[in-house]
Structures are given as structure tokens and as C-alpha cells.
Design a protein around this motif. Structure first.
Motif, mmCIF file in Angstrom:
data_model
loop_
_atom_site.group_PDB
_atom_site.id
_atom_site.type_symbol
_atom_site.label_atom_id
_atom_site.label_comp_id
_atom_site.label_asym_id
_atom_site.label_seq_id
_atom_site.Cartn_x
_atom_site.Cartn_y
_atom_site.Cartn_z
ATOM 1 N N GLU A 119 0.835 -1.192 0.000
ATOM 2 C CA GLU A 119 0.000 0.000 0.000
ATOM 3 C C GLU A 119 0.874 1.248 0.000
ATOM 4 N N THR A 120 0.336 2.274 -0.615
ATOM 5 C CA THR A 120 1.018 3.551 -0.652
ATOM 6 C C THR A 120 0.703 4.311 0.627
ATOM 7 N N ALA A 121 1.721 4.929 1.181
ATOM 8 C CA ALA A 121 1.564 5.733 2.393
ATOM 9 C C ALA A 121 2.554 6.889 2.318
ATOM 10 N N PRO A 122 2.325 7.941 3.077
ATOM 11 C CA PRO A 122 3.297 9.044 3.055
ATOM 12 C C PRO A 122 4.597 8.640 3.750
ATOM 13 N N SER A 123 5.693 9.051 3.149
ATOM 14 C CA SER A 123 7.004 8.815 3.745
ATOM 15 C C SER A 123 7.129 9.625 5.019
ATOM 16 N N THR A 130 4.766 6.757 -0.977
ATOM 17 C CA THR A 130 5.795 5.742 -1.188
ATOM 18 C C THR A 130 5.240 4.379 -0.804
ATOM 19 N N THR A 131 6.000 3.344 -1.080
ATOM 20 C CA THR A 131 5.637 1.973 -0.702
ATOM 21 C C THR A 131 6.801 1.363 0.072
ATOM 22 N N PRO A 132 6.568 0.272 0.772
ATOM 23 C CA PRO A 132 7.676 -0.384 1.487
ATOM 24 C C PRO A 132 8.809 -0.815 0.550
ATOM 25 N N HIS A 136 12.627 0.279 0.900
ATOM 26 C CA HIS A 136 13.716 -0.700 1.050
ATOM 27 C C HIS A 136 14.866 -0.337 0.115
ATOM 28 N N TYR A 137 14.537 0.021 -1.127
ATOM 29 C CA TYR A 137 15.583 0.384 -2.081
ATOM 30 C C TYR A 137 16.274 1.683 -1.670
ATOM 31 N N ASN A 138 15.494 2.655 -1.204
ATOM 32 C CA ASN A 138 16.096 3.901 -0.716
ATOM 33 C C ASN A 138 17.046 3.623 0.445
ATOM 34 N N TYR A 139 16.633 2.733 1.347
ATOM 35 C CA TYR A 139 17.476 2.339 2.479
ATOM 36 C C TYR A 139 18.776 1.709 1.969
ATOM 37 N N ALA A 140 18.646 0.799 1.000
ATOM 38 C CA ALA A 140 19.834 0.126 0.463
ATOM 39 C C ALA A 140 20.790 1.136 -0.167
#
Length: 165
Positions: A119-123, A130-132, A136-140
Motif C-alpha cells: 500500500e502507498t503511504a506518506p514517507s 511511497t511503498t515499502p 527498502h531500495y532507498n534504504y539500500a
């Protein structure tokens, strides 16, 4: 009265300069130590009231972070730009990132009984939708770049080779 304070100032300056000449001391403050390979395999009993850490296999986020840490330090010596080296570390850790994303996709969607699309939610950082999986990719990306820059700044040693004795 003035002489003792002057002596103390000179002594402190000498200690500070001596500390700067010890590269191991600087590296130990900057470099993140690697977790022992066998520590996660057999963590032992937890102390009362202390949460037991999950083995890396049970926590895909920790497995990804460990992979990025290892590859970031290993590739940090490259002469390429840090962003390019970080992308190479992410490429090396694609299986770990995929496992984390699969775990997210297999989790029940909010308000449903079974798995569903993310699901889309605000960052929480930017407020943008954004989505999980995107997070995850941003974190990586952020962690890989951090480990490459940290490895270069601290001249951090790459992890010991697996199977080395």
C-alpha cells in the motif's frame, strides 16, 4: 599561577597530537566492526528481560545491512565515484534485498486477511507517497553509500574472507 596552566595546556596539546599520529585509533572510531559469523548461528540464551536478536536469516533487513556493510568496505578501495561503488554493492546484495521485499509482499496488507500489494503511504521523511519496496531500495542506496564513504574515510579493512582460518 600562570606557569601551571601553561604546562597543562602544553601537555594536553601533546596528547592530542600524539593521538592524531595513531591511524588505528582513528579507524577504530570510524569503522563499524563486523558481526562474528558464528554469533548469529548460535546466539545462546538471552538474559532475562532482554530481547533475543534474530538471526540474519530471520531478519532480512539485518541480512541486507550486513551484506551492504561487507561489500561497501570491500569495494571502497575502488577509484570509481562513491555513488558508482555503492551501486555495485547494491548489485552484489540484490538477493538479500529481494528476500526482504518478498517478506514484505507475503505479509498481510493492512485491513485484509491475506497478502496483498504494497500500500502507498506518506514517507515519514519526505511526506511523499511511497511503498515499502521503494523505501527498502532507498534504504539500500543510503546504507551502501554510507559504508563506501565510511570505508574510505576510515581506511576500514574489508571483512575477513569466509572460510579463512
Amino acid at each position: 599561577m600562570r606557569a601551571p596552566s601553561l604546562i597543562a595546556a602544553v601537555a594536553l596539546t601533546a596528547l592530542a597530537v600524539a593521538a592524531c599520529n595513531n591511524p588505528d585509533r582513528a579507524a577504530s572510531r570510524i569503522c563499524t566492526p563486523f558481526a562474528a559469523a558464528n554469533a548469529s548461528a548460535n546466539p545462546g540464551p538471552a538474559a532475562p528481560g532482554v530481547a533475543q536478536p534474530l538471526p540474519a536469516a530471520a531478519d532480512p533487513a539485518a541480512a541486507l545491512d550486513d551484506c551492504l556493510h561487507r561489500w561497501g568496505y570491500t569495494l571502497a578501495a575502488s577509484s570509481d565515484r562513491a555513488q558508482e561503488v555503492a551501486q555495485a554493492a547494491i548489485a552484489a546484495c540484490t538477493p538479500a534485498l529481494t528476500r526482504w521485499n518478498q517478506q514484505t509482499l507475503s505479509a498481510p496488507a493492512a485491513g485484509s486477511q491475506g497478502p496483498g500489494p504494497a500500500e502507498t503511504a506518506p514517507s515519514l521523511l519526505t511526506g511523499q507517497a511511497t511503498t515499502p519496496i521503494v523505501e527498502h531500495y532507498n534504504y539500500a542506496q543510503a546504507r551502501a553509500l554510507f559504508y563506501v564513504v565510511q570505508g574510505r574515510a576510515g581506511k576500514c579493512a574489508p571483512p575477513p574472507a569466509s572460510g579463512a582460518k
